[in-house]
Design an enzyme around this catalytic site. Structure first.
Site, mmCIF file in Angstrom:
data_model
loop_
_atom_site.group_PDB
_atom_site.id
_atom_site.type_symbol
_atom_site.label_atom_id
_atom_site.label_comp_id
_atom_site.label_asym_id
_atom_site.label_seq_id
_atom_site.Cartn_x
_atom_site.Cartn_y
_atom_site.Cartn_z
ATOM 1 N N CYS A 114 -35.783 13.828 -8.343
ATOM 2 C CA CYS A 114 -35.576 15.275 -8.165
ATOM 3 C C CYS A 114 -34.103 15.654 -7.985
ATOM 4 O O CYS A 114 -33.754 16.831 -8.068
ATOM 5 C CB CYS A 114 -36.400 15.782 -6.984
ATOM 6 S SG CYS A 114 -38.117 15.318 -7.098
ATOM 7 N N HIS A 255 -34.011 22.247 -3.996
ATOM 8 C CA HIS A 255 -35.068 21.621 -4.785
ATOM 9 C C HIS A 255 -36.400 22.261 -4.409
ATOM 10 O O HIS A 255 -36.687 22.471 -3.230
ATOM 11 C CB HIS A 255 -35.087 20.108 -4.510
ATOM 12 C CG HIS A 255 -36.271 19.424 -5.106
ATOM 13 N ND1 HIS A 255 -36.673 19.644 -6.401
ATOM 14 C CD2 HIS A 255 -37.156 18.535 -4.579
ATOM 15 C CE1 HIS A 255 -37.752 18.930 -6.636
ATOM 16 N NE2 HIS A 255 -38.077 18.237 -5.551
ATOM 17 N N ASN A 285 -43.455 21.683 -8.246
ATOM 18 C CA ASN A 285 -42.294 20.793 -8.183
ATOM 19 C C ASN A 285 -42.096 20.157 -9.561
ATOM 20 O O ASN A 285 -42.965 19.417 -10.036
ATOM 21 C CB ASN A 285 -42.570 19.717 -7.119
ATOM 22 C CG ASN A 285 -41.445 18.712 -6.964
ATOM 23 O OD1 ASN A 285 -40.543 18.633 -7.793
ATOM 24 N ND2 ASN A 285 -41.493 17.931 -5.908
HETATM 25 O O1 UT7 Z 1 -39.934 16.132 -4.775
HETATM 26 C C1 UT7 Z 1 -39.675 14.976 -4.035
HETATM 27 C C2 UT7 Z 1 -39.851 15.206 -2.614
HETATM 28 N N1 UT7 Z 1 -41.235 15.469 -2.310
HETATM 29 C C3 UT7 Z 1 -41.515 16.209 -1.281
HETATM 30 O O2 UT7 Z 1 -40.644 16.715 -0.635
HETATM 31 C C4 UT7 Z 1 -42.985 16.354 -0.895
HETATM 32 C C5 UT7 Z 1 -43.070 16.402 0.592
HETATM 33 N N2 UT7 Z 1 -44.421 16.437 1.116
HETATM 34 C C6 UT7 Z 1 -45.219 17.519 1.104
HETATM 35 O O3 UT7 Z 1 -44.930 18.513 0.480
HETATM 36 C C7 UT7 Z 1 -46.440 17.490 1.984
HETATM 37 O O4 UT7 Z 1 -46.402 16.325 2.779
HETATM 38 C C8 UT7 Z 1 -47.790 17.521 1.208
HETATM 39 C C9 UT7 Z 1 -47.987 18.882 0.593
HETATM 40 C C10 UT7 Z 1 -47.813 16.471 0.135
HETATM 41 C C11 UT7 Z 1 -48.944 17.270 2.163
HETATM 42 O O5 UT7 Z 1 -48.913 18.194 3.250
HETATM 43 P P1 UT7 Z 1 -48.973 17.685 4.763
HETATM 44 O O6 UT7 Z 1 -48.942 18.879 5.584
HETATM 45 O O7 UT7 Z 1 -47.874 16.676 4.953
HETATM 46 O O8 UT7 Z 1 -50.395 17.032 4.807
HETATM 47 P P2 UT7 Z 1 -50.844 15.560 5.259
HETATM 48 O O9 UT7 Z 1 -50.578 14.591 4.165
HETATM 49 O O10 UT7 Z 1 -50.294 15.255 6.616
HETATM 50 O O11 UT7 Z 1 -52.405 15.770 5.387
HETATM 51 C C12 UT7 Z 1 -52.947 16.684 6.343
HETATM 52 C C13 UT7 Z 1 -54.436 16.816 6.090
HETATM 53 C C14 UT7 Z 1 -55.175 15.481 5.999
HETATM 54 O O12 UT7 Z 1 -56.446 15.634 6.623
HETATM 55 P P3 UT7 Z 1 -56.706 15.143 8.115
HETATM 56 O O13 UT7 Z 1 -56.389 13.680 8.107
HETATM 57 O O14 UT7 Z 1 -55.749 15.936 8.976
HETATM 58 O O15 UT7 Z 1 -58.131 15.461 8.333
HETATM 59 C C15 UT7 Z 1 -55.351 15.276 4.524
HETATM 60 O O16 UT7 Z 1 -56.457 14.471 4.205
HETATM 61 O O17 UT7 Z 1 -54.681 17.463 4.836
HETATM 62 C C16 UT7 Z 1 -55.560 16.685 4.042
HETATM 63 N N3 UT7 Z 1 -55.212 16.857 2.629
HETATM 64 C C17 UT7 Z 1 -55.725 17.851 1.880
HETATM 65 N N4 UT7 Z 1 -56.610 18.845 2.158
HETATM 66 C C18 UT7 Z 1 -56.906 19.704 1.170
HETATM 67 C C19 UT7 Z 1 -54.334 16.141 1.884
HETATM 68 N N5 UT7 Z 1 -54.285 16.643 0.647
HETATM 69 C C20 UT7 Z 1 -55.141 17.699 0.605
HETATM 70 C C21 UT7 Z 1 -55.497 18.615 -0.392
HETATM 71 N N6 UT7 Z 1 -56.375 19.597 -0.057
HETATM 72 N N7 UT7 Z 1 -54.994 18.578 -1.625
#
Ligand code: UT7
Length: 332
Positions: A114, A255, A285
């Protein structure tokens, strides 16, 4: 002294849209969750037979036309991509140069995920300031849909396809000069965002395909925290070095990975909504294409004008990061 001037911006936005509702049909998710956690409402999807070089060439045509230069005057083509047309060769930059009908020219790809477009800006600046090149075409072109695992609900909904391009040219006028570009990396965090298979370490095999090892794997939450920290400190270092405050910046173009990241970084830096360019809701993204697509969007909205101070701020797999500070300096 010869300086490098950022002359033009262009982009290609694939017309096909994939909405959050479309993801509700293929993974366990909801529009509400994706919107709340990322700000993304939709992303663009290229056609099956549409390569990054096709998108990159279209973005480049626009950037060349807006710069008002002849194609024959381009003496370096750099394409930032981690989804190249071909795994090893030819480079996507070579294919783009051919599709543009350029005469023989130095052309190569940059792999910095990125942060790729900021790396390309840095390299273009260095080539021009050294006197080796005069008109550099830089491109960020990505087809992330080709490396997504559509069963990975934590990652697949974030990314989209597209391309952006710019012309950076030599000038003797210091007022037009790109002020600074600062790029860095830390390979100790290589596991956070990775395509573990398909390269020479784990060449393509049935096993690699079955395990979807050629698809992007991302530890989203760990990446999120590092992204906020690094994107913030990156800009703080740049601003301090040049004795600038946020009031000196007309357009902050971070970004476009996640609106929560953009908001957290913007708040920490004191950038207001007017200054901050946001397209993640529309395009998702698009990795190396994200910053030029965002800049092109603001440009086409009539927001970016000649002489405006622009600040890029990128972060991505590698890990890589970088920022670029420049006055937008079109010829007309
Ligand atoms: O471009 C290069 C750099 N990349 C980035 O900067 C990406 C950075 N990361 C992110 O944008 C975020 O971490 C994500 C959008 C990928 C994920 O969001 P998060 O707030 O970090 O969620 P998480 O991975 O901590 O998951 C929280 C909860 C989990 O459930 P529990 O364990 O709390 O019950 C996941 O299973 O959200 C759940 N989850 C979803 N729920 C609905 C994970 N993916 C999904 C989904 N829909 N698609």
């Amino acid at each position: 002294m010869t300086y490098a001037a950022f002359r033009s911006i262009g982009a290609y936005i694939p017309p096909k849209i994939m909405t959050n509702a479309d993801f509700e049909k293929i993974i366990d998710t909801s529009d509400e969750w994706i919107t709340k956690r990322t700000g993304i409402k939709e992303r663009r999807i290229s056609e099956k037979n549409e390569a990054p070089s096709d998108m990159g060439a279209k973005a480049a045509e626009l950037a060349i036309q807006r710069a008002g230069i002849n194609k024959e005057d381009i003496d370096l083509v750099i394409c930032a991509t981690v989804t190249p047309d071909f795994l090893c060769m030819p480079s996507t930059a070579c294919v783009i140069a051919s599709k543009l009908g350029l005469p023989p020219v130095m052309a190569y790809d940059i792999s910095a995920a990125c942060t790729g477009f900021v790396y390309a800006t840095s390299v273009a600046k260095a080539f021009i300031e050294s006197g080796m090149k005069k008109n550099v075409l830089i491109i960020g072109a990505e087809k992330y849909t080709s490396i997504l695992d559509y069963t990975d609900r934590g990652t697949c909904f974030i990314f989209g396809d597209g391309a952006g391009a710019a012309i950076i040219s030599a000038t003797e006028n210091k007022d037009e000069a790109i002020v600074d570009v600062n790029c860095s990396s830390d390979g100790n965090y290589d596991d956070l965002i990775k395509t573990p298979g398909g390269g020479s370490l784990n060449p393509c095999s049935q096993e690699v395909l079955d395990a979807k090892m050629a698809c992007i794997k991302m530890k989203g939450n760990e990446t999120f925290k590092l992204a906020v920290k690094t994107l913030t400190s990156d800009v703080q270092v740049m601003m301090k070095k040049h004795n600038l405050s946020n009031d000196d910046i007309d357009h902050f173009i971070p970004h476009q990975a996640n609106y929560r990241i953009i908001k957290a970084v913007g708040d920490a830096l004191g950038m207001n909504e007017e200054q901050t360019v946001v397209t993640v809701d529309k395009y998702g993204n698009t990795s190396a294409a994200s910053i030029p697509m965002a800049m092109n969007y603001a440009y086409e909205q009539g927001k970016i004008k000649k002489g405006d101070m622009v600040l890029f701020d990128a972060f991505g797999g590698g890990l890589t990061w970088g920022s670029a500070l420049f006055k937008f300096s079109p010829n007309n």
